[in-house]
Design an enzyme around this catalytic site. Structure first.
Site, PDB file in Angstrom:
ATOM      1  N   THR A 138      35.548 -41.157   9.232  1.00 54.97           N
ATOM      2  CA  THR A 138      35.561 -39.729   8.855  1.00 54.97           C
ATOM      3  C   THR A 138      35.322 -39.617   7.347  1.00 54.97           C
ATOM      4  OG1 THR A 138      37.220 -39.365  10.583  1.00 54.97           O
ATOM      5  CG2 THR A 138      36.883 -37.577   9.020  1.00 54.97           C
ATOM      6  N   LYS A 163      54.393 -28.964  15.044  1.00 49.88           N
ATOM      7  CA  LYS A 163      55.827 -28.679  14.897  1.00 49.88           C
ATOM      8  C   LYS A 163      56.089 -27.959  13.576  1.00 49.88           C
ATOM      9  CE  LYS A 163      60.345 -30.757  14.208  1.00 49.88           C
ATOM     10  NZ  LYS A 163      61.287 -31.818  14.506  1.00 49.88           N
ATOM     11  N   HIS A 219      39.813 -11.597  55.630  1.00 51.66           N
ATOM     12  CA  HIS A 219      41.227 -11.982  55.689  1.00 51.66           C
ATOM     13  C   HIS A 219      41.378 -13.467  55.990  1.00 51.66           C
ATOM     14  CE1 HIS A 219      43.110  -7.856  55.591  1.00 51.66           C
ATOM     15  NE2 HIS A 219      41.814  -7.654  55.538  1.00 51.66           N
TER      16      HIS A 219
END
Ligand SMILES: NC(=O)c1ncn([C@@H]2O[C@H](COP(=O)(O)O)[C@@H](O)[C@H]2O)c1NC=O
Length: 556
Positions: free
Chosen positions: A48, A148, A293
């Site tokens: 990255t 969190k 149905h």
């Protein structure tokens, strides 16, 4: 929490420092560029960081923060207190702020992570070690920590949110409401990921489906996650709320249908469409099922889909009013012309000719659905009070579903055409709610006895409906203003000379006798009753052909 927390609602946390660690590099350089332009410091892992640096954007390698090299083939990169203290510090608390200062840890305001492609690796057929290696540990840890700690940190797990990140970076940060929403999305993401890992472990790596030494196919734990696709107008009844969810696993089906025309699908539309879709796909050649149905009021097969529809509709045009029509082949203009005059709630098919869409769309309400697949998955579930029943999906591929495996129990062997009708009836009857008896001729149902609490009543109903309900297919029921207008019109005695299928054995000869008395000439049923002898004797006495399949297809 005992310390004083000041949490102004709507409070923005400015983005000054970001932790970015993504497997999927989609949009990464644009994101990094925008963060840098907004003055955000970027800390990043291995490839990255390399991707960001290659784009000319300044980036701090995570090793510079941890003072520890990425190691063990990347199994340990961000799992370090210098990272996690920076993510988890609740900066509303003076004590946490002071502790960070003492420790020399800089906090993160933003965590951008996406996870190793575990599900895709499993789907690719990779070996166990490769799948295990793709279980992300550091990623979910960062995501859960940041989620969190959403009062202080924003967490982003989906590249489609990068534009929002860029806007927030330039505009003073995410609000608390936005951070809460991002945190909820993040926990969903890790929960879905963990369900995939746990399911694979329990099914593949360490199957735990054995009971008394026998593999059952039912693991000790079953997990599933569902995403809301649509909120429906109401449920089975107007006072019930309802929504449609999809799992993201398995093949696409009705739930992913492309709606080409008409009003939004209702809950009952989905239930009936699902039943019709399955019924139409129980036949190999072109087939159409008309359902009301949750029961078929007609199933037909033919050389082409228009003929199949004509025959399906002719079974019970009264009930077809307001029905759901499923075709297992593309809907042609010819079928559409036949169907257009009949008030129909839903038409679903693998595809529609353009002319068919044009013809059917003249009615503004009829829903036209293009459905990609008919797969139903390996198991079927049904909630009960306090639990969930699960069974292997009933398919029309058991040994007893092949006429070559049937046993001739009474009467003369069927000729080719009769046997073909018996096979059609056998495939069609399983779409009927039990107790189910279905009369057929020429590859189409002509009388359906559904949902009775004893088989003799199902036989009576099938015969009565066969002999009272048939009418020409082109009746303009809709224009005529309702089903009642065609009831009883042109009622041929269709039971005489028909064949019959029963979804389960005849417990007594009485049900069979009803069919015999109505002129049914051949019957297929599972057999296996303790009174089979009586039933066979009744068929023999009437010269009626009877086959046993040895397979039952109840549908409760
Ligand atoms: N172990 C760790 O400390 C760790 N920290 C981050 N990851 C994952 O590594 C991936 C990014 O790695 P890279 O930047 O080298 O392409 C992300 O998918 C992230 O979820 C980790 N890898 C797996 O657990």
């Amino acid at each position: 929490m005992s310390q004083n927390i000041v949490e102004p609602v709507g409070d923005q946390v400015p983005l000054r420092r970001a932790l970015v660690s993504v497997y999927d590099k989609t949009g990464l350089t644009e994101l990094a560029t925008a963060l840098h332009a907004a003055g955000v410091e970027i800390v990043s892992t291995g490839s990255t960081a390399r991707t960001i640096a290659e784009a000319g954007v300044p980036v701090t390698p995570v090793e510079d923060v941890t003072g520890f090299p990425e190691c063990l083939d990347g199994r340990v990169k961000t799992l370090h207190p210098r990272v996690h203290a920076g993510v988890l510090a609740d900066r509303r608390l003076a004590s946490h702020r002071e502790e960070l200062t003492e420790l020399g840890v800089a906090p993160f305001d933003l965590v951008v992570v996406n996870l190793y492609p575990f599900t895709q690796t499993v789907a690719s057929g990779a070996g166990v070690d490769e799948c295990v290696e793709q279980i992300d540990i550091g990623g979910p840890t960062m995501v859960r920590a940041a989620a969190k700690n959403h009062p202080s940190v924003a967490v982003v797990v989906d590249p489609s949110r990068y534009d929002d990140v860029a806007r927030a970076a330039a505009g003073g940060g995410f609000t608390l409401v936005e951070r809460r929403a991002l945190a909820a999305q993040a926990f969903r993401h890790t929960a879905t990921y963990d369900v995939a890992v746990a399911s694979w472990m329990g099914n593949v790596l360490a199957p735990d489906d054995e009971v008394d030494g026998t593999a059952t196919g039912f693991p000790g734990w079953v997990g599933a996650t569902w995403d809301r696709q649509a909120v429906l107008r109401y449920g089975e009844n107007p006072h019930q709320r309802a929504a449609l969810y999809t799992s993201g696993y398995g093949e696409a089906g009705l739930a992913q249908a492309e709606q080409l025309h008409g009003k939004a699908m209702s809950y009952n539309n989905y239930v009936d469409a699902d039943a019709a879709w399955r019924a139409a796909h129980d036949h190999v050649g072109p087939a159409v099922a008309v359902v009301k149905h949750n029961n078929p009021c007609g199933i037909g097969t033919g050389e082409d889909i228009a003929e199949a529809h004509r025959k399906a509709h002719a079974c019970d045009p009264v009930s077809a009013y307001g029905g759901v029509v499923a075709a297992n082949r593309p809907v042609t203009a010819a079928m559409a012309e036949q169907l257009a005059p009949v008030f129909t709630e839903v038409v679903l098919a693998p595809d529609f000719e353009a002319a068919a869409v044009e013809i059917l769309s003249r009615k503004k309400n009829v829903r036209l659905l293009r459905v990609a697949g008919a797969s139903r998955g390996a198991v079927e579930t049904r909630p009960i009070s306090g639990g969930l029943l699960m069974q292997a999906t009933d398919r029309i591929d058991a040994p007893g579903d092949d006429p070559a495996a049937w046993t001739l129990a009474a009467g003369p062997a069927a000729d080719e055409a009769t046997l073909a009708d018996l096979e059609f009836a056998w495939r069609a009857v399983r779409a009927v709610k039990s107790n189910a008896v279905l009369l057929a001729r020429d590859g189409a149902s002509v009388g359906v006895g559904m949902g009775q609490v004893n088989r003799v009543d199902s036989c009576r109903l099938a015969v009565e409906r066969a002999n009272t309900l048939g009418t020409p297919v082109t009746s303009d029921v809709d224009a005529a203003g309702g089903a009642e207008n065609v009831a009883g019109a042109a009622a041929p005695e269709r039971a005489r000379g028909a064949v019959a299928a029963s979804d389960a054995f005849f417990p007594f000869a009485d049900g069979l006798q009803v069919l015999v008395d109505a002129g049914v000439r051949a019957v297929v049923q599972p057999g296996g009753s303790i009174r089979d002898e009586e039933v066979v004797a009744a068929a023999e006495a009437a010269g009626v052909t009877m086959y046993f399949t040895g397979t039952r297809h109840f549908a409760h």
